[in-house]
Each structure stands twice: as structure tokens, then as C-alpha cells.
Design an enzyme around this catalytic site. Sequence first.
Site, PDB file in Angstrom:
ATOM      1  N   ASP A   1       0.863  -1.180   0.000  1.00 36.35           N
ATOM      2  CA  ASP A   1       0.000   0.000   0.000  1.00 36.35           C
ATOM      3  C   ASP A   1       0.899   1.229   0.000  1.00 36.35           C
ATOM      4  O   ASP A   1       1.474   1.597   1.030  1.00 36.35           O
ATOM      5  CB  ASP A   1      -0.895  -0.020   1.244  1.00 36.35           C
ATOM      6  CG  ASP A   1      -1.687   1.272   1.418  1.00 36.35           C
ATOM      7  OD1 ASP A   1      -1.910   1.980   0.415  1.00 36.35           O
ATOM      8  OD2 ASP A   1      -2.073   1.577   2.572  1.00 36.35           O
TER       9      ASP A   1
ATOM     10  N   VAL B   1       3.419   0.812   2.916  1.00 36.95           N
ATOM     11  CA  VAL B   1       3.223  -0.277   3.874  1.00 36.95           C
ATOM     12  C   VAL B   1       3.300  -1.606   3.128  1.00 36.95           C
ATOM     13  O   VAL B   1       2.616  -1.799   2.117  1.00 36.95           O
ATOM     14  CB  VAL B   1       1.862  -0.157   4.594  1.00 36.95           C
ATOM     15  CG1 VAL B   1       1.684  -1.300   5.584  1.00 36.95           C
ATOM     16  CG2 VAL B   1       1.757   1.190   5.301  1.00 36.95           C
TER      17      VAL B   1
ATOM     18  N   ASP C   1      -6.562   3.560  -3.116  1.00 34.73           N
ATOM     19  CA  ASP C   1      -6.812   3.364  -1.688  1.00 34.73           C
ATOM     20  C   ASP C   1      -8.291   3.514  -1.341  1.00 34.73           C
ATOM     21  O   ASP C   1      -8.822   2.780  -0.490  1.00 34.73           O
ATOM     22  CB  ASP C   1      -5.972   4.326  -0.856  1.00 34.73           C
ATOM     23  CG  ASP C   1      -6.145   5.791  -1.254  1.00 34.73           C
ATOM     24  OD1 ASP C   1      -6.616   6.080  -2.371  1.00 34.73           O
ATOM     25  OD2 ASP C   1      -5.785   6.665  -0.429  1.00 34.73           O
TER      26      ASP C   1
END
Length: 265
Positions: A6, A13, A109
Site C-alpha cells: 500500500d 506499507v 486506496d
Amino acid sequence: MLLAVDAGNTNVVFAVHDGIEWRGRWRIATRADRTSDEYAVWLLTLFQHTGLKATDITRCAIGTVVPAALYNLRRLSREWFDCEPLIARAPLDWGFQIKVDQPEEVGADRLLNSLAAHTKYRGPLVVIDFGTATTFDVVDGDGAYLGGVIAPGINLSIEALHRAAARLPRIGIGRPQAVIGRSTVPAMQSGIYWGYIGMIEGIVARIRAEYDAPMKVVATGGLAPLFAEGTNVIELSDPDITLEGLRLLAERNRAPILSRGVNRD
């Protein structure tokens, strides 16, 4: 195992899911010029602390709102884990309709958050993500993505306040003990914290009024628990929503085929 990546504006991440549970999560500051080899040295060192190896990874899914970071993240997947990554984009099979004027403009996202939140909590719901921007995403009862709201993130607001006003210091974010600040720093902390609480409550109220039906509110992002303490509007706080969205998206879509000896960028 699945490597989920991510990549946000502030941090990237990485997380590994073994089919049952998340085996580890690690974050590093986002830098568009960070090479695949730099990522690999850092990540594989962390793998060792959880008993993982590069050969354990059989799939990779990447969600990013930083296009410049994608090239090296792709190379990381191809060269170090020997798999073609699945890139979270609107044309994939999301399992729900994207009911906005230009689906290709929606950040990965936001779609990943919507997918995971609807799967876990069902709708209708509002997903609030406290990231570099604070976003509010609206999902209907069938899981369709209806659009949302984008506001400046908390840290952006703090930095803007410090830069624009010469006498105001840079502050940390926290819940102040009182609304009325007795000196500059507590007054700034109150303005940021309770200002954002007011924004959250006001925007959610307007979304609910426009949607004209009860809606759950789920928050994610590192600051979600802090702001959930200050309002009853936020019903659920879930730090892993985006990663869970990547896992679910990888389950819904076939793994891309790694083609050797061809320029795929």
C-alpha cells in the site's frame, strides 16, 4: 503467500498474508526515487525476523496513489519475488459498481477501503481515511462506490498553519484536555483536534442527509483511534482496511503472468 503493498503519499506499507492471517506489516517513508534493490534489502531483512523468505511469496498486489513509485515497486515484485504484481486499478473486477463520472480518477486506496469495509461491515457506510488527505468515501447497501469527499489531512493543516503564520510553532497532534487553550500551543492543538472533529461530524451528517438512510461510519489510518475518541459519529476503527482490500482484490482477480525478456513497463 501474498505480499500486499500500500503505497501512500507519506508511507509505503508492506504486509504478508499466509492465507489465514497477516504475518507481518512494515512501513517505510515514500520516496519515488527509492530503487527496487533498496526496498528488497530493507524488506528481506525484516522478513528474517518473522521467519519469512523471498520464496514464500507467490503473489503480489500493489495499491498506490503515487504513480512515480510504481516502477520500482513493480521491479521489486518481478526481480526479487519472481511474480508479476496485480495493480489495483478501476478496470479490475472489484465485485461492485464504481458509480462516479470518471472511475479511472478514483484513488486505489479509496476503492480498496470501500471493498474491504463493505465485505467486513456491509453497507450503507462511510469510510473515513486519515491519511495525507482526509477522505470520506460512500458505499451503498449493495457495495457500490458512490463517490465522496476529499479534505486536507491533519498533518498538512498543521504544517500550513506553521508555515503561514510566523509566530506559530509546529505542533504535534493530540486530544487537548480543554477546548479553550490557555496558551498558544494548547489553542492550536484545540483548533486542529476539535476543528477536525467538527468537520467529521458535519460532513458525515450532510452525507447521511443526502443519502437519506442510516449509514455506518468506519475509520482507518494511523490517527483513526485518536479521533474516534472524540466523537460518537465514528462507530468502528479498523487500521487494516486498505491491506484487507488488497487481499480481497487479489482473491477476486487472476494473478498476472510474468513474461520474461520483455519490457513490461
